[in-house]
Design an enzyme around this catalytic site. Sequence first.
Site, PDB file in Angstrom:
ATOM      1  N   ASN A 231       0.872  -1.180   0.000  1.00 37.07           N
ATOM      2  CA  ASN A 231       0.000   0.000   0.000  1.00 37.07           C
ATOM      3  C   ASN A 231       0.910   1.232   0.000  1.00 37.07           C
ATOM      4  O   ASN A 231       1.466   1.583   1.035  1.00 37.07           O
ATOM      5  CB  ASN A 231      -0.896  -0.022   1.248  1.00 37.07           C
ATOM      6  CG  ASN A 231      -1.717   1.248   1.383  1.00 37.07           C
ATOM      7  OD1 ASN A 231      -1.834   2.031   0.438  1.00 37.07           O
ATOM      8  ND2 ASN A 231      -2.282   1.474   2.555  1.00 37.07           N
TER       9      ASN A 231
ATOM     10  N   LYS B 156       0.081   4.253  -0.401  1.00 35.81           N
ATOM     11  CA  LYS B 156      -0.584   5.474   0.082  1.00 35.81           C
ATOM     12  C   LYS B 156      -0.323   6.633  -0.897  1.00 35.81           C
ATOM     13  O   LYS B 156      -0.213   6.400  -2.091  1.00 35.81           O
ATOM     14  CB  LYS B 156      -0.131   5.808   1.503  1.00 35.81           C
ATOM     15  CG  LYS B 156      -0.168   4.582   2.423  1.00 35.81           C
ATOM     16  CD  LYS B 156       0.010   4.912   3.862  1.00 35.81           C
ATOM     17  CE  LYS B 156       0.027   3.616   4.662  1.00 35.81           C
ATOM     18  NZ  LYS B 156      -0.046   3.829   6.095  1.00 35.81           N
TER      19      LYS B 156
ATOM     20  N   HIS C 272      -9.640   1.277   4.629  1.00 36.61           N
ATOM     21  CA  HIS C 272      -8.369   1.512   5.324  1.00 36.61           C
ATOM     22  C   HIS C 272      -8.605   2.523   6.458  1.00 36.61           C
ATOM     23  O   HIS C 272      -9.395   3.462   6.302  1.00 36.61           O
ATOM     24  CB  HIS C 272      -7.311   2.037   4.345  1.00 36.61           C
ATOM     25  CG  HIS C 272      -5.932   2.056   4.947  1.00 36.61           C
ATOM     26  ND1 HIS C 272      -5.527   3.053   5.792  1.00 36.61           N
ATOM     27  CD2 HIS C 272      -4.901   1.183   4.855  1.00 36.61           C
ATOM     28  CE1 HIS C 272      -4.285   2.792   6.197  1.00 36.61           C
ATOM     29  NE2 HIS C 272      -3.879   1.663   5.642  1.00 36.61           N
TER      30      HIS C 272
ATOM     31  N   GLU D 265      -6.994   4.974   7.448  1.00 42.79           N
ATOM     32  CA  GLU D 265      -6.766   6.389   7.096  1.00 42.79           C
ATOM     33  C   GLU D 265      -7.982   6.959   6.357  1.00 42.79           C
ATOM     34  O   GLU D 265      -8.291   8.144   6.490  1.00 42.79           O
ATOM     35  CB  GLU D 265      -5.475   6.514   6.269  1.00 42.79           C
ATOM     36  CG  GLU D 265      -4.243   6.336   7.156  1.00 42.79           C
ATOM     37  CD  GLU D 265      -3.021   5.770   6.451  1.00 42.79           C
ATOM     38  OE1 GLU D 265      -2.974   5.787   5.211  1.00 42.79           O
ATOM     39  OE2 GLU D 265      -2.119   5.302   7.167  1.00 42.79           O
TER      40      GLU D 265
ATOM     41  N   GLU E  54      -5.690  -4.759  10.632  1.00 45.28           N
ATOM     42  CA  GLU E  54      -4.713  -3.686  10.796  1.00 45.28           C
ATOM     43  C   GLU E  54      -4.995  -2.903  12.081  1.00 45.28           C
ATOM     44  O   GLU E  54      -5.786  -1.953  12.069  1.00 45.28           O
ATOM     45  CB  GLU E  54      -4.792  -2.730   9.607  1.00 45.28           C
ATOM     46  CG  GLU E  54      -4.414  -3.359   8.289  1.00 45.28           C
ATOM     47  CD  GLU E  54      -3.739  -2.344   7.379  1.00 45.28           C
ATOM     48  OE1 GLU E  54      -2.604  -2.601   6.961  1.00 45.28           O
ATOM     49  OE2 GLU E  54      -4.323  -1.290   7.105  1.00 45.28           O
TER      50      GLU E  54
ATOM     51  N   GLY F  32       2.142   2.541  10.741  1.00 40.04           N
ATOM     52  CA  GLY F  32       3.100   3.639  10.594  1.00 40.04           C
ATOM     53  C   GLY F  32       3.778   4.048  11.895  1.00 40.04           C
ATOM     54  O   GLY F  32       4.401   5.102  11.974  1.00 40.04           O
TER      55      GLY F  32
ATOM     56  N   SER G 120       3.119  -1.868  10.493  1.00 44.91           N
ATOM     57  CA  SER G 120       4.566  -1.831  10.728  1.00 44.91           C
ATOM     58  C   SER G 120       5.275  -3.150  10.420  1.00 44.91           C
ATOM     59  O   SER G 120       6.203  -3.551  11.127  1.00 44.91           O
ATOM     60  CB  SER G 120       4.872  -1.398  12.163  1.00 44.91           C
ATOM     61  OG  SER G 120       4.457  -0.051  12.347  1.00 44.91           O
TER      62      SER G 120
HETATM   63  C1  PEP Z   1      -0.974   0.340   6.107  1.00 43.98           C
HETATM   64  O1  PEP Z   1      -1.199   1.541   6.074  1.00 43.98           O
HETATM   65  O2  PEP Z   1      -1.751  -0.443   5.548  1.00 43.98           O
HETATM   66  C2  PEP Z   1       0.207  -0.117   6.823  1.00 43.98           C
HETATM   67  C3  PEP Z   1       0.226  -1.339   7.246  1.00 43.98           C
HETATM   68  O3  PEP Z   1       1.217   0.805   6.990  1.00 43.98           O
HETATM   69  P1  PEP Z   1       2.645   0.529   7.682  1.00 43.98           P
HETATM   70  O4  PEP Z   1       3.173  -0.773   7.147  1.00 43.98           O
HETATM   71  O5  PEP Z   1       3.482   1.695   7.270  1.00 43.98           O
HETATM   72  O6  PEP Z   1       2.399   0.450   9.151  1.00 43.98           O
END
Ligand code: PEP
Length: 252
Positions: free
Chosen positions: A8, A10, A96, A98, A168, A174, A214
């Site tokens: 992803n 983003k 998601h 976000e 998630e 993040g 992460s």
């Molecule tokens: C995400 O936004 O789907 C995600 C898992 O981000 P990150 O790996 O940066 O935590």
Amino acid sequence: MKKMVVANWKMNKGLVQSQQFAEELKTQLEKHKVLNADIVICPPFTSLDALNKRLNGTNVKLGAQNMYYETIGAFTGEISAGMLKSCGCEYVIVGHSERRQFFNETSAIVNKKVLMALDEGLKPILCVGENLQEHDDKLTESVIDGQITTCLGHVSVEDITNVTIAYEPIWAIGTGKNATPHQAESVHNFIRKKLKKIYNEEISKNARIIYGGSISPENAKELFASPSVNGGLVGGASLEVESFLKIINSAL
Ligand code: PEP
């Protein structure tokens, strides 16, 4: 079941950077003969067509990060499932955190997107997860229960096989603070139990449930080792070919 590793990106990478990434990834995959994981890249909309052309003939699939739940019309700034398909998308991320946090997407809206994606032949990657407060208050299971119930409303037993669920935890996105394999495994098992209740045992057993939050080259192997974790949704660490490849290789 093959593990699935989804990038992803983003709101990162313009056209040129996206193309460079695709070329480099292609070269590396040919060298390393990585054929054993399902790889999906979800770039910004503006790079979909170019990546489709560059990734054609590889085992790398294309996904979008979002879509709208109507097919056509006066919805300025929105993108339909049909448009995504015309750019070569097979997958679409929906719900998601976000999108939920910054664009006020509710689970009811996410449900409309899931249904439209499936109607149009796209495979949704449905994100669910609790925030830090909910995590600390031990509300994880009730939050996930509510999200799954609403987001999967009216999804038929035939269609659910085309849905990937991404667990998630928001506190892990993040932040550099991933869920432990034990935490991920436990929530994934909870999701399976929920799917058994809504659908049946077979659906629950065969459901593809991936973890996101992460994931890094350092922790991917351990996270992917859990039998209930069928792969990962990777944000930050998917932006460089080297770290993304290490994560893919952890999934084999
Ligand atoms: C995400 O936004 O789907 C995600 C898992 O981000 P990150 O790996 O940066 O935590």
